[in-house]
Design a protein around this motif. Structure first.
Motif, short mmCIF file in Angstrom:
data_model
loop_
_atom_site.label_atom_id
_atom_site.label_comp_id
_atom_site.label_asym_id
_atom_site.label_seq_id
_atom_site.Cartn_x
_atom_site.Cartn_y
_atom_site.Cartn_z
N ARG A 1 0.77 -1.37 -0.14
CA ARG A 1 -0.11 0.14 -0.11
C ARG A 1 1.06 1.18 0.07
NH1 ARG A 1 -2.41 -3.99 3.24
NH2 ARG A 1 -1.34 -3.11 4.96
N THR A 2 0.33 2.39 -0.04
CA THR A 2 1.05 3.60 -0.10
C THR A 2 1.94 3.75 0.89
OG1 THR A 2 -0.92 4.78 0.55
CG2 THR A 2 -0.41 4.72 -2.00
N ASP A 3 1.20 3.32 1.96
CA ASP A 3 2.12 3.77 3.45
C ASP A 3 3.56 2.98 3.48
OD1 ASP A 3 0.92 1.37 3.40
OD2 ASP A 3 0.58 1.59 5.81
N VAL A 4 3.74 1.64 2.88
CA VAL A 4 4.80 0.96 2.38
C VAL A 4 5.69 1.90 1.62
CG1 VAL A 4 5.87 -0.96 1.72
CG2 VAL A 4 3.63 -1.16 2.84
N PHE A 5 5.41 2.52 0.68
CA PHE A 5 6.15 3.25 -0.09
C PHE A 5 6.63 4.44 0.51
CE2 PHE A 5 4.94 0.06 -2.98
CZ PHE A 5 5.63 -0.18 -3.99
N GLU A 6 5.66 5.01 1.54
CA GLU A 6 6.13 6.32 2.03
C GLU A 6 7.20 6.01 3.10
OE1 GLU A 6 3.94 9.90 4.37
OE2 GLU A 6 3.12 7.97 4.51
N ARG A 7 7.02 5.05 3.72
CA ARG A 7 7.80 4.59 4.86
C ARG A 7 9.17 4.47 4.24
NH1 ARG A 7 6.68 -0.93 6.81
NH2 ARG A 7 7.92 -1.44 4.91
N ASP A 8 9.30 3.58 3.32
CA ASP A 8 10.67 3.37 2.56
C ASP A 8 11.17 4.46 1.80
OD1 ASP A 8 10.60 1.15 4.02
OD2 ASP A 8 9.77 -0.08 2.48
N THR A 9 10.59 5.54 1.53
CA THR A 9 10.81 6.82 0.86
C THR A 9 11.10 6.28 -0.82
OG1 THR A 9 12.08 7.15 2.73
CG2 THR A 9 12.19 8.82 0.86
N LEU A 10 9.97 5.62 -1.15
CA LEU A 10 10.33 5.05 -2.54
C LEU A 10 9.58 5.75 -3.67
CD1 LEU A 10 9.86 1.36 -1.56
CD2 LEU A 10 12.13 2.70 -1.93
N LEU A 11 8.83 6.69 -3.25
CA LEU A 11 8.12 7.90 -4.30
C LEU A 11 8.19 9.10 -3.31
CD1 LEU A 11 4.80 5.78 -5.09
CD2 LEU A 11 6.77 6.34 -6.72
N SER A 12 8.10 10.11 -4.27
CA SER A 12 8.34 11.49 -3.84
C SER A 12 6.57 11.67 -2.86
CB SER A 12 8.52 12.33 -5.05
OG SER A 12 7.12 12.40 -5.80
N GLU A 13 6.90 12.98 -2.31
CA GLU A 13 5.72 13.17 -1.40
C GLU A 13 4.66 13.60 -2.66
OE1 GLU A 13 6.69 16.33 1.36
OE2 GLU A 13 7.85 15.16 2.35
N ASP A 14 5.08 14.35 -3.65
CA ASP A 14 3.94 14.45 -4.61
C ASP A 14 3.26 13.55 -5.24
OD1 ASP A 14 4.34 17.40 -4.31
OD2 ASP A 14 5.63 17.50 -6.00
N GLU A 15 3.98 12.30 -5.64
CA GLU A 15 3.55 11.18 -6.05
C GLU A 15 2.58 10.28 -5.14
OE1 GLU A 15 6.30 9.49 -9.47
OE2 GLU A 15 7.35 9.58 -7.66
N LEU A 16 3.19 10.27 -3.87
CA LEU A 16 2.22 9.73 -2.74
C LEU A 16 0.73 10.41 -2.78
CD1 LEU A 16 5.16 9.00 -0.29
CD2 LEU A 16 3.58 7.22 -1.42
N GLU A 17 0.84 11.69 -2.71
CA GLU A 17 -0.28 12.53 -2.52
C GLU A 17 -1.44 12.42 -3.71
OE1 GLU A 17 -1.81 17.08 -2.18
OE2 GLU A 17 0.32 16.60 -2.13
N ILE A 18 -0.53 12.11 -4.99
CA ILE A 18 -1.46 11.78 -6.08
C ILE A 18 -1.91 10.48 -5.90
CG2 ILE A 18 -1.57 11.31 -8.73
CD1 ILE A 18 0.57 13.52 -8.99
N ALA A 19 -1.28 9.50 -5.37
CA ALA A 19 -1.81 8.12 -5.41
C ALA A 19 -2.85 8.10 -4.41
CB ALA A 19 -0.55 7.17 -5.03
#
Length: 207
Positions: free
Chosen positions: A74-92
């Motif tokens: 899920r998106t929180d996994v990619f946020e935790r590991d800094t695998l997407l930018s904040e802008d991309e996570l917000e869009i997701a």
């Protein structure tokens, strides 16, 4: 450094981070289908099976090169590991992405290639997510490369001549991405995109 070059730095940094953090690593995470994540349920991940007889269970191809990173979550996994930018996570999050799959490889010459799958939850429009992801790179002065039916391919060329590529398209409930940077990215990304499209063709937005 010019403004254009500065805007490209986060994109390159995210891809480079995938290689640095995940070299040689394999990590598999939950798909969000448990009761606690009922909002993330996706009942039709690919409503248009490929002919003639079998629906592909895995819509992603494997990029060439040594595996640097592979993750599903899920998106929180990619946020935790800094695998997407904040802008991309917000869009997701805002467009209803329930799950992300990512595969990134590194070649001997340093070229990094990736394939991504952003799966939208029920009741959301993947074409909205497509427009938002593409719009993010458009605002960062990534130029649209013409010629791809139903595929949005963008390229950013820095002052030293290196280029970053991002291609997005819709397949069923998914927004699929092919990206890469490095010495042979121009050829490798196009080859990878061709393989990806042959495996999981793009769909046009309904009129």
């Amino acid at each position: 450094m010019s403004d254009r070059a500065r805007r490209a730095v986060p994109v390159v940094a995210v891809l480079a981070l995938l290689v640095g953090i995940g070299a040689g690593a394999w990590a598999i995470w939950g798909d969000g289908s448990g009761n606690a994540y009922a909002v993330d349920v996706v009942t039709t991940p690919d409503p248009t099976p490929r002919l003639p007889y079998v629906e592909a269970t895995d819509p992603l191809v494997d990029p060439p090169g040594d595996i640097a990173f592979k993750k599903t979550g899920r998106t929180d996994v990619f946020e935790r590991d800094t695998l997407l930018s904040e802008d991309e996570l917000e869009i997701a999050r805002e467009t209803g992405v329930a799950k992300i799959d990512a595969r990134v490889t590194r070649q001997a010459d340093g070229t990094v290639l990736g394939v991504w799958r952003f799966t939208l939850r029920d009741g959301t429009d993947p074409f909205t997510a497509l427009d938002e992801f593409d719009g993010l790179y458009n605002r960062g002065n990534h130029q649209l490369v013409p010629g791809g039916d139903d595929v949005l391919l963008r390229r950013f060329v820095s002052e030293d001549g290196s280029a970053v590529y991002h291609a997005h398209y819709v397949r069923g409930r998914d927004v699929l991405r092919v990206d890469g940077y490095g010495p042979s990215a121009a050829d490798e990304v196009m080859d990878l995109l061709g393989r990806q499209l042959a495996h999981s063709p793009a769909e046009a937005e309904p009129e």
